[in-house]
Design a protein around this motif. Sequence first.
Motif, PDB file in Angstrom:
ATOM      1  N   GLN A  94     -19.914  55.845  69.250  1.00 46.08           N
ATOM      2  CA  GLN A  94     -19.151  55.402  68.082  1.00 46.08           C
ATOM      3  C   GLN A  94     -18.107  54.332  68.408  1.00 46.08           C
ATOM      4  OE1 GLN A  94     -20.144  56.526  65.108  1.00 46.08           O
ATOM      5  NE2 GLN A  94     -21.676  57.741  66.233  1.00 46.08           N
ATOM      6  N   GLU A 137     -23.536  45.829  65.418  1.00 46.39           N
ATOM      7  CA  GLU A 137     -23.076  46.939  64.581  1.00 46.39           C
ATOM      8  C   GLU A 137     -21.750  47.524  65.070  1.00 46.39           C
ATOM      9  OE1 GLU A 137     -25.354  48.609  67.975  1.00 46.39           O
ATOM     10  OE2 GLU A 137     -25.727  46.975  66.541  1.00 46.39           O
ATOM     11  N   ILE A 140     -15.928  44.652  65.007  1.00 47.93           N
ATOM     12  CA  ILE A 140     -14.873  44.472  64.016  1.00 47.93           C
ATOM     13  C   ILE A 140     -14.204  43.143  64.339  1.00 47.93           C
ATOM     14  CG2 ILE A 140     -12.626  45.274  63.196  1.00 47.93           C
ATOM     15  CD1 ILE A 140     -13.501  48.121  63.755  1.00 47.93           C
ATOM     16  N   GLU A 168     -14.531  44.071  58.737  1.00 44.16           N
ATOM     17  CA  GLU A 168     -15.914  44.391  59.057  1.00 44.16           C
ATOM     18  C   GLU A 168     -16.796  43.187  58.728  1.00 44.16           C
ATOM     19  OE1 GLU A 168     -17.301  46.924  60.427  1.00 44.16           O
ATOM     20  OE2 GLU A 168     -16.023  48.698  60.166  1.00 44.16           O
ATOM     21  N   ASP A 170     -19.533  43.116  57.213  1.00 43.06           N
ATOM     22  CA  ASP A 170     -20.084  43.205  55.857  1.00 43.06           C
ATOM     23  C   ASP A 170     -19.009  43.270  54.785  1.00 43.06           C
ATOM     24  OD1 ASP A 170     -19.067  45.752  56.148  1.00 43.06           O
ATOM     25  OD2 ASP A 170     -20.977  46.799  55.828  1.00 43.06           O
ATOM     26  N   SER A 172     -16.791  45.579  54.228  1.00 42.79           N
ATOM     27  CA  SER A 172     -16.466  46.915  53.737  1.00 42.79           C
ATOM     28  C   SER A 172     -15.136  47.402  54.311  1.00 42.79           C
ATOM     29  CB  SER A 172     -17.575  47.902  54.107  1.00 42.79           C
ATOM     30  OG  SER A 172     -17.652  48.055  55.523  1.00 42.79           O
ATOM     31  N   ARG A 173     -14.543  48.361  53.607  1.00 41.87           N
ATOM     32  CA  ARG A 173     -13.329  49.012  54.114  1.00 41.87           C
ATOM     33  C   ARG A 173     -13.744  50.355  54.716  1.00 41.87           C
ATOM     34  NH1 ARG A 173      -8.227  47.130  52.764  1.00 41.87           N
ATOM     35  NH2 ARG A 173      -8.312  45.168  51.588  1.00 41.87           N
ATOM     36  N   SER A 174     -14.342  50.257  55.881  1.00 38.11           N
ATOM     37  CA  SER A 174     -14.863  51.439  56.545  1.00 38.11           C
ATOM     38  C   SER A 174     -13.721  52.315  57.051  1.00 38.11           C
ATOM     39  CB  SER A 174     -15.747  51.019  57.722  1.00 38.11           C
ATOM     40  OG  SER A 174     -14.956  50.359  58.702  1.00 38.11           O
ATOM     41  N   GLU A 175     -14.074  53.543  57.384  1.00 36.43           N
ATOM     42  CA  GLU A 175     -13.070  54.455  57.934  1.00 36.43           C
ATOM     43  C   GLU A 175     -12.533  53.931  59.258  1.00 36.43           C
ATOM     44  OE1 GLU A 175     -12.626  59.063  59.592  1.00 36.43           O
ATOM     45  OE2 GLU A 175     -14.476  58.417  58.610  1.00 36.43           O
ATOM     46  N   ARG A 176     -13.414  53.345  60.079  1.00 37.81           N
ATOM     47  CA  ARG A 176     -12.965  52.912  61.406  1.00 37.81           C
ATOM     48  C   ARG A 176     -12.010  51.725  61.325  1.00 37.81           C
ATOM     49  NH1 ARG A 176     -18.105  49.840  64.347  1.00 37.81           N
ATOM     50  NH2 ARG A 176     -18.209  48.065  62.890  1.00 37.81           N
ATOM     51  N   THR A 178     -10.128  50.989  58.722  1.00 36.45           N
ATOM     52  CA  THR A 178      -8.921  51.473  58.057  1.00 36.45           C
ATOM     53  C   THR A 178      -8.023  52.212  59.037  1.00 36.45           C
ATOM     54  OG1 THR A 178     -10.104  51.666  55.951  1.00 36.45           O
ATOM     55  CG2 THR A 178      -8.046  52.887  56.168  1.00 36.45           C
ATOM     56  N   ASP A 195     -11.609  41.490  53.172  1.00 38.67           N
ATOM     57  CA  ASP A 195     -12.989  41.705  52.718  1.00 38.67           C
ATOM     58  C   ASP A 195     -13.904  40.566  53.118  1.00 38.67           C
ATOM     59  OD1 ASP A 195     -12.195  39.739  50.975  1.00 38.67           O
ATOM     60  OD2 ASP A 195     -12.329  40.977  49.171  1.00 38.67           O
TER      61      ASP A 195
END
Length: 325
Positions: A94, A137, A140, A168, A170, A172-176, A178, A195
């Motif tokens: 991860q 993938e 960041i 990110e 893409d 997105s406001r991913s958990e990682r 954030t 974004d």
Amino acid sequence: MKVCIYGAGAIGGYMGAQMARAGADVSFVARGPHLAAMQANGVKLLIDGEERVAKVNCTSDPRELGPQDYVFITLKAHSVPGVVDLIQPLLGPQTAVVTGVNGIPYWYFYKHGGDLAGSTLESVDPGGRQWRGFGPERAIGCVLYPAAEIEAPGVIRHVYGKKFPLGEPDGSRSERVTRLSEMMMAADLEAPVRDNIRDEIWLKLWGNLCFNPISALTHGTLDIITSDPATRALSRQMMIEAKGIAETFGVHFRVDVERRIDGAGAVGAHKTSMLQDLEAGRPMEIDPLLTVVQEMGRLVGHATPMCDAVLGLIKQRDQMARQAA
């Protein structure tokens, strides 16, 4: 939260020390006298008129550290392909790789959309080594706006700024992302989640692609380059060429060319990183800051005559410096 700063020089050391003081489990990968001093005395950070000391696990061998939650790569961009294998012990299932490098990052076309989605750029990622070794993938994006310098081994002076926009690929406001933003903000680092991080990447690159090589060719500081009519006009034309390329890829510039140039001039008698590298006999970041613009222009059939000319000159300047060393 386990955070490794790979290439803990001035900027990496500054941000890592701040995060360590805020409670993150931070480790540094560094080398030479700077590493030895940090191992012996901690990281001394001179900021806001005071000295702050952070105790950080410092090493030259990533194998001692194990998998991390986040690995910040804060090396010179041209050095990154050569350390892909060395970074592998830091990568767990991860682990996020935060690209705090100048110029266009290796993952640029990951989840980009369009015909070039999934493409790699030879000028910044020769042979796709980072793409394969890190994986897009994991990426960041992070844009480094502050300035800092190593005043002495183990001693980092913060000069100005604390803004590190994150994003990110893409959008997105991913958990990682954030979680990382929240940690950095707790460490008194401005780390807004964007974004479209590519807009931020290009905004910084927009100045670097012209001011850096022009400064190395002329030895002029930012105030001189932006006020002299000839070098200001050259900078403007190079930026216009780059803007046309970036907009083809959907990038939006929130400021115009003149405002961007004026902003650089307001920094004052500052030597760009490329000029500092030239004077110190270090390799210059030519490919990530300028060759990549030429490469991307050719991908979309966009001519870059002024960028091409300056690229030819700075490459020759680099060759002459290497021969004289």
